[in-house]
Design a protein around this motif. Structure first.
Motif, short mmCIF file in Angstrom:
data_model
loop_
_atom_site.label_atom_id
_atom_site.label_comp_id
_atom_site.label_asym_id
_atom_site.label_seq_id
_atom_site.Cartn_x
_atom_site.Cartn_y
_atom_site.Cartn_z
N VAL A 1 8.97 2.87 -9.19
CA VAL A 1 8.57 4.01 -10.03
C VAL A 1 7.20 4.49 -9.58
O VAL A 1 6.37 3.71 -9.11
CB VAL A 1 8.52 3.64 -11.53
CG1 VAL A 1 9.92 3.51 -12.10
CG2 VAL A 1 7.71 2.37 -11.77
N ASP A 2 6.99 5.79 -9.75
CA ASP A 2 5.78 6.42 -9.20
C ASP A 2 5.39 7.57 -10.11
O ASP A 2 6.13 8.55 -10.24
CB ASP A 2 6.10 6.92 -7.79
CG ASP A 2 4.90 7.49 -7.05
OD1 ASP A 2 3.80 7.50 -7.61
OD2 ASP A 2 5.10 7.92 -5.90
N GLY A 3 4.22 7.44 -10.75
CA GLY A 3 3.70 8.52 -11.58
C GLY A 3 3.44 8.07 -13.00
O GLY A 3 4.36 7.66 -13.71
N VAL B 1 5.46 4.30 2.78
CA VAL B 1 5.11 5.71 3.04
C VAL B 1 6.10 6.64 2.34
O VAL B 1 7.30 6.64 2.63
CB VAL B 1 5.06 5.97 4.56
CG1 VAL B 1 4.83 7.45 4.83
CG2 VAL B 1 3.96 5.13 5.21
N HIS B 2 5.58 7.38 1.40
CA HIS B 2 6.35 8.30 0.54
C HIS B 2 6.18 9.71 1.08
O HIS B 2 5.12 10.31 0.92
CB HIS B 2 5.82 8.15 -0.90
CG HIS B 2 6.45 9.06 -1.89
ND1 HIS B 2 5.90 9.28 -3.14
CD2 HIS B 2 7.58 9.82 -1.83
CE1 HIS B 2 6.67 10.12 -3.81
NE2 HIS B 2 7.68 10.47 -3.05
N LEU B 3 7.22 10.20 1.73
CA LEU B 3 7.15 11.52 2.36
C LEU B 3 7.57 12.60 1.38
O LEU B 3 8.74 12.71 1.03
CB LEU B 3 8.05 11.57 3.60
CG LEU B 3 7.68 10.64 4.76
CD1 LEU B 3 8.64 10.86 5.92
CD2 LEU B 3 6.23 10.85 5.20
N MET B 4 6.62 13.40 0.96
CA MET B 4 6.90 14.57 0.12
C MET B 4 6.77 15.79 1.02
O MET B 4 5.87 16.64 0.86
CB MET B 4 5.93 14.61 -1.07
CG MET B 4 6.25 13.52 -2.09
SD MET B 4 4.89 13.19 -3.23
CE MET B 4 3.96 12.01 -2.25
N ILE B 5 7.66 15.83 2.01
CA ILE B 5 7.62 16.89 3.02
C ILE B 5 9.05 17.36 3.31
O ILE B 5 10.01 16.61 3.17
CB ILE B 5 6.95 16.40 4.34
CG1 ILE B 5 7.76 15.29 5.02
CG2 ILE B 5 5.54 15.88 4.06
CD1 ILE B 5 7.21 14.87 6.39
N ILE C 1 0.87 -1.18 0.00
CA ILE C 1 0.00 0.00 0.00
C ILE C 1 0.91 1.24 0.00
O ILE C 1 1.72 1.41 0.92
CB ILE C 1 -0.93 0.02 1.25
CG1 ILE C 1 -1.77 -1.27 1.34
CG2 ILE C 1 -1.80 1.28 1.24
CD1 ILE C 1 -2.74 -1.49 0.21
N HIS C 2 0.79 2.05 -1.04
CA HIS C 2 1.64 3.25 -1.18
C HIS C 2 0.89 4.46 -0.62
O HIS C 2 -0.24 4.76 -1.03
CB HIS C 2 1.98 3.46 -2.66
CG HIS C 2 2.93 4.59 -2.92
ND1 HIS C 2 4.29 4.45 -2.77
CD2 HIS C 2 2.72 5.86 -3.31
CE1 HIS C 2 4.88 5.59 -3.07
NE2 HIS C 2 3.95 6.47 -3.39
N VAL C 3 1.54 5.15 0.30
CA VAL C 3 0.90 6.21 1.08
C VAL C 3 1.63 7.53 0.81
O VAL C 3 2.80 7.70 1.20
CB VAL C 3 0.96 5.84 2.58
CG1 VAL C 3 0.33 6.92 3.44
CG2 VAL C 3 0.29 4.48 2.84
N ASP C 4 0.97 8.45 0.15
CA ASP C 4 1.58 9.71 -0.28
C ASP C 4 1.30 10.82 0.73
O ASP C 4 0.16 11.27 0.87
CB ASP C 4 1.03 10.12 -1.65
CG ASP C 4 1.62 9.30 -2.77
OD1 ASP C 4 2.86 9.17 -2.81
OD2 ASP C 4 0.85 8.77 -3.59
N VAL C 5 2.36 11.28 1.38
CA VAL C 5 2.24 12.34 2.37
C VAL C 5 2.80 13.63 1.76
O VAL C 5 3.95 13.68 1.35
CB VAL C 5 3.01 11.98 3.65
CG1 VAL C 5 2.91 13.11 4.67
CG2 VAL C 5 2.48 10.67 4.24
ZN ZN Z 1 4.10 8.41 -4.23
#
Ligand code: ZN
Ligand code: DX5
Length: 225
Positions: free
Chosen positions: A172-174, A65-69, A32-36
């Motif tokens: 890969v993501d997107g 958990v993918h932290l975009m912070i 489960i990919h979790v975008d923060v």
């Molecule tokens: Zn992501």
């Protein structure tokens, strides 16, 4: 070899997120990919560790958990406690990514390094022995539903070369869908994140959508040059 398929819950229905996670798990999700997102490092806001803790019981699958912070360091422990199994930080998110990766491993979690489309693969070199996963962004982070950036296939190959046979995931993501999954998998990605192409059409379609990406990545259908 079958890729790891990681549905991005960014494309789920936030009003019924727990149920949507359970449904996509049962539909064949591997992770489960979790975008923060914080509205600062990227121009969008999602959620924090409180929500991750609340939805954690809805799946036993690995929480990616993918932290975009930015900064990320003050929040790593909170996401670990919330139930993240793997925490990915961006190379661009601050001056101390080496420390961030050490901290994640120190919390007993797997550590990931994300590279924006404008960041060279070489950013991996100084921290190559601190990562369990390298996330090659195939869109600029912030939003679902964007188009796959094809030249990122070269970066995936460069990342695999730098990893030099290490047992490290390349994610890969997107813009991942049945037409682009074979490009990413063929270049060396083994974890495919997909949001809109999995959650489209509602819950009855999740299993078919996941299967289509998996089959395409394995070269069975939908392959594009
Ligand atoms: Zn992501
Ligand atoms: C983008 C996010 C992605 C996003 C992918 O910032 O990191 O995980 O949800 O969405 P799709 O699959 O729709 O491109």
């Amino acid at each position: 070899m079958s890729p790891i398929i990681a549905p991005s819950i960014l494309a789920a229905d936030f009003a019924r997120l727990g149920e949507d996670i359970r449904t996509v798990d049962q539909a064949g999700a591997d992770w489960i990919h979790v975008d923060v997102m914080d509205g600062h490092f990227v121009p969008n806001i999602t959620f924090g560790p409180g929500l991750v803790a609340d939805v954690r019981p809805y799946s036993d699958k690995l929480f990616d958990v993918h932290l975009m912070i930015a900064p990320a360091d003050p929040y790593l422990e909170a996401f670990a406690k919330a139930g993240a199994d793997l925490i990915t930080v961006h190379a661009e998110a601050g001056p101390h990514v080496h420390r961030s990766l050490q901290t994640i491993r120190g919390l007993g979690k797997k550590a990931g390094l994300a590279l924006n489309p404008g960041t060279p693969a070489e950013a991996l070199v100084p921290v190559v022995d601190l990562v369990d996963l390298v996330l090659v962004m195939t869109v600029n982070p912030g939003f679902g539903g964007q188009s796959f950036i094809r030249p990122m296939a070269d970066k995936i190959r460069q990342v695999r070369a730098i990893l030099d046979g290490r047992d490290v995931h390349v994610e890969v993501d997107g813009g991942i869908a049945p037409d682009t999954a074979p490009i990413a998998a063929g270049a060396g990605a083994d974890v495919l994140v997909a949001g809109s192409s999995i959650f489209k059409g509602g819950a009855a379609n999740y299993a078919g959508n996941i299967a289509a990406i998996r089959a395409a990545a394995q070269g069975q259908t939908g392959a594009a040059a």
